[in-house]
Motif scaffolding. Sequence first.
Motif, PDB file in Angstrom:
ATOM      1  N   THR A 195      60.716  60.519  64.584  1.00  0.00           N
ATOM      2  CA  THR A 195      59.946  59.633  65.461  1.00  0.00           C
ATOM      3  C   THR A 195      58.754  60.360  66.066  1.00  0.00           C
ATOM      4  O   THR A 195      57.770  59.728  66.448  1.00  0.00           O
TER       5      THR A 195
ATOM      6  N   PRO B 259      58.116  49.000  59.652  1.00  0.00           N
ATOM      7  CA  PRO B 259      58.366  50.455  59.792  1.00  0.00           C
ATOM      8  C   PRO B 259      59.442  50.943  58.829  1.00  0.00           C
ATOM      9  O   PRO B 259      60.468  51.475  59.240  1.00  0.00           O
ATOM     10  N   THR B 260      59.162  50.798  57.531  1.00  0.00           N
ATOM     11  CA  THR B 260      60.185  51.125  56.534  1.00  0.00           C
ATOM     12  C   THR B 260      60.192  52.603  56.221  1.00  0.00           C
ATOM     13  O   THR B 260      59.156  53.257  56.162  1.00  0.00           O
TER      14      THR B 260
ATOM     15  N   ARG C 231      67.441  53.425  62.689  1.00  0.00           N
ATOM     16  CA  ARG C 231      67.619  51.980  62.892  1.00  0.00           C
ATOM     17  C   ARG C 231      67.699  51.662  64.383  1.00  0.00           C
ATOM     18  O   ARG C 231      67.103  50.705  64.865  1.00  0.00           O
TER      19      ARG C 231
ATOM     20  N   PHE D 121      66.372  53.256  66.697  1.00  0.00           N
ATOM     21  CA  PHE D 121      65.035  53.451  67.245  1.00  0.00           C
ATOM     22  C   PHE D 121      64.040  52.421  66.703  1.00  0.00           C
ATOM     23  O   PHE D 121      62.834  52.597  66.846  1.00  0.00           O
ATOM     24  N   ASP D 122      64.559  51.371  66.063  1.00  0.00           N
ATOM     25  CA  ASP D 122      63.722  50.266  65.592  1.00  0.00           C
ATOM     26  C   ASP D 122      62.920  50.522  64.325  1.00  0.00           C
ATOM     27  O   ASP D 122      62.002  49.780  64.019  1.00  0.00           O
TER      28      ASP D 122
ATOM     29  N   GLU E 187      63.009  50.701  60.065  1.00  0.00           N
ATOM     30  CA  GLU E 187      63.781  49.952  59.064  1.00  0.00           C
ATOM     31  C   GLU E 187      64.113  50.890  57.907  1.00  0.00           C
ATOM     32  O   GLU E 187      63.407  50.918  56.897  1.00  0.00           O
TER      33      GLU E 187
ATOM     34  N   THR F 297      66.030  52.337  54.642  1.00  0.00           N
ATOM     35  CA  THR F 297      66.766  51.918  53.455  1.00  0.00           C
ATOM     36  C   THR F 297      67.322  53.196  52.869  1.00  0.00           C
ATOM     37  O   THR F 297      66.648  54.221  52.868  1.00  0.00           O
TER      38      THR F 297
ATOM     39  N   PRO G 153      70.217  48.551  54.308  1.00  0.00           N
ATOM     40  CA  PRO G 153      70.431  48.316  52.884  1.00  0.00           C
ATOM     41  C   PRO G 153      70.588  49.620  52.107  1.00  0.00           C
ATOM     42  O   PRO G 153      69.960  50.626  52.434  1.00  0.00           O
TER      43      PRO G 153
ATOM     44  N   LEU H 202      56.001  51.985  43.252  1.00  0.00           N
ATOM     45  CA  LEU H 202      56.853  51.055  43.998  1.00  0.00           C
ATOM     46  C   LEU H 202      57.298  51.675  45.311  1.00  0.00           C
ATOM     47  O   LEU H 202      57.363  51.024  46.347  1.00  0.00           O
TER      48      LEU H 202
ATOM     49  N   ALA I 100      56.252  50.496  49.155  1.00  0.00           N
ATOM     50  CA  ALA I 100      57.282  49.863  49.986  1.00  0.00           C
ATOM     51  C   ALA I 100      57.573  50.613  51.284  1.00  0.00           C
ATOM     52  O   ALA I 100      57.979  50.006  52.270  1.00  0.00           O
ATOM     53  N   TYR I 101      57.398  51.912  51.269  1.00  0.00           N
ATOM     54  CA  TYR I 101      57.846  52.709  52.415  1.00  0.00           C
ATOM     55  C   TYR I 101      56.714  53.505  53.043  1.00  0.00           C
ATOM     56  O   TYR I 101      55.722  53.825  52.404  1.00  0.00           O
TER      57      TYR I 101
END
Lengths: 228, 258
Positions: free
Chosen positions: A36, A49-50, A72, A74-75, A77, A79, A104, A115, A119-120
């Motif tokens: 963070t 925020p992935t 998670r 800490f908000d 996302e 995976t 997930p 990809l 995505a991240y």
Amino acid sequence: SKAEAEAIEKELLEDYRFGRQQLIEIWGHACAMAITKAFPLPSLPRKQPTVLVVCGPAQNGAIGLVCARHLRIFDYEPTIFYPKRSLDPLYRDFTTQCEKMDIPFLSYLPTEVQLINDAYNAVVDAVLGAEAEAGEGREPCAAILATLKHVRIPIVSLDVPSGWDVEAGSSGGISPDVLVSLSAPKQCARRFLGRQHFVAGRFLPYDVQKKFELNPPEYPGTECVVAL
Amino acid sequence: RGDPSCPGPRRAGARLGFEAPRAAILPPSFPRQEEAQAIDQELFTEYKFSVDQLMELAGLSCATAIAKAYPPSSFTTSQPAVLVVCGPGNNGGDGLVCARHLKMFGYEPTVYYPKRPNKPLFEGLTTQCQKMDIPFLPEFPAEAALIDELYGLVVDAIFGFSFTGAVREPFGSILGTLERITVPIASIDIPSGWDVEKGKADGLQPDMLISLTAPKKAAMHFAGRYHFLGGRFVPAALQKKYALNLPPYPETDCVLQL
């Protein structure tokens, strides 16, 4: 060095009677805190925020699972990609905790690096730690590391950039942007060329620090990690 | 199973602050003893958290809250000396973890731990403290005045939310003495000796309460200066199930001042 790292862990477990789950919780939480700081929520380029957390089969992977859970909270996302799950019952519970928090789990890691880039915002490398044997030999780690070498988004490595030799570093391995050293930096950290290096060692008892001549930095306030 | 080309679950803006209006209207609920026990049970049996993990996070919250309200520089004693009184159960375990983190934050904690459970978790936590040179008193200070002189703060980690019935010795006398000290008391989760729902008008009057997970009903009777929420590990789904309506923690802090 690798031997010292093992000796420190042994002392914590046997002399200080820390529990293994307790230590992994402490480390995972500290890694999430470091992430963070390195990638504050408002600074993330993507709309969501992935974060992709890639977990290896051993302790480093378990630390990644705990880290994902705290991210998670800490908000963020997160995976998780956790292809070779440890059979150790201690680590199985960490998986359940993540699943029950709706994090997930990917069924495969795309080899199409674009990809991942799309995505991240960042990748957390919790594949191999200090306990690993040198080299990138065994599957599925080898394939994962081959893919990670080509991602363009920042990589945060937990303790040791996976695939690096704990002492000598790497030639042609992954190049993390951020390194979070657990307890104390390993020798290979000298070869680290990324943007930020954090140490998560606040929990180490003073006598252990002295015995292994760790010379830790000052931790501000109640922080559990500090940037070197 | 997740598909990497659609990352992250959909959560209609809930995590990005759009839920603020809803959260502002509903006050936090104050679980009763049974609900608090049910939440705990679910964390262990459904979510598979271990006591070790949650106790570590709980103890860290307590130490962090103390550091915010009573920074070492605020102590009038020559050292930031803190007495941590640990009871016979999990509340005591929280106290041991708290003591260890207080030491790392620069305080000088001393522990009194008269009734120690015969379980590896508590033995491990005790060893961790002892090996970090945290002294364990052989007996409780006889006089309230002595506590006032030696320590700037007392952490009450005697009884938690599972407490029912009569207070057994030595804790009855200990609470009697603590009711007479003038230095502040920080109680972990429930002021010891209080009924978990109704409180206790003539009991301990702590200056600080660190409610773990969610404030219990007894917290409505808390009249001290500092009420913190700690134990930042309750999954969102569980919060919803029990309608806890917890306010959001700031950033990555593990405590929230209520």
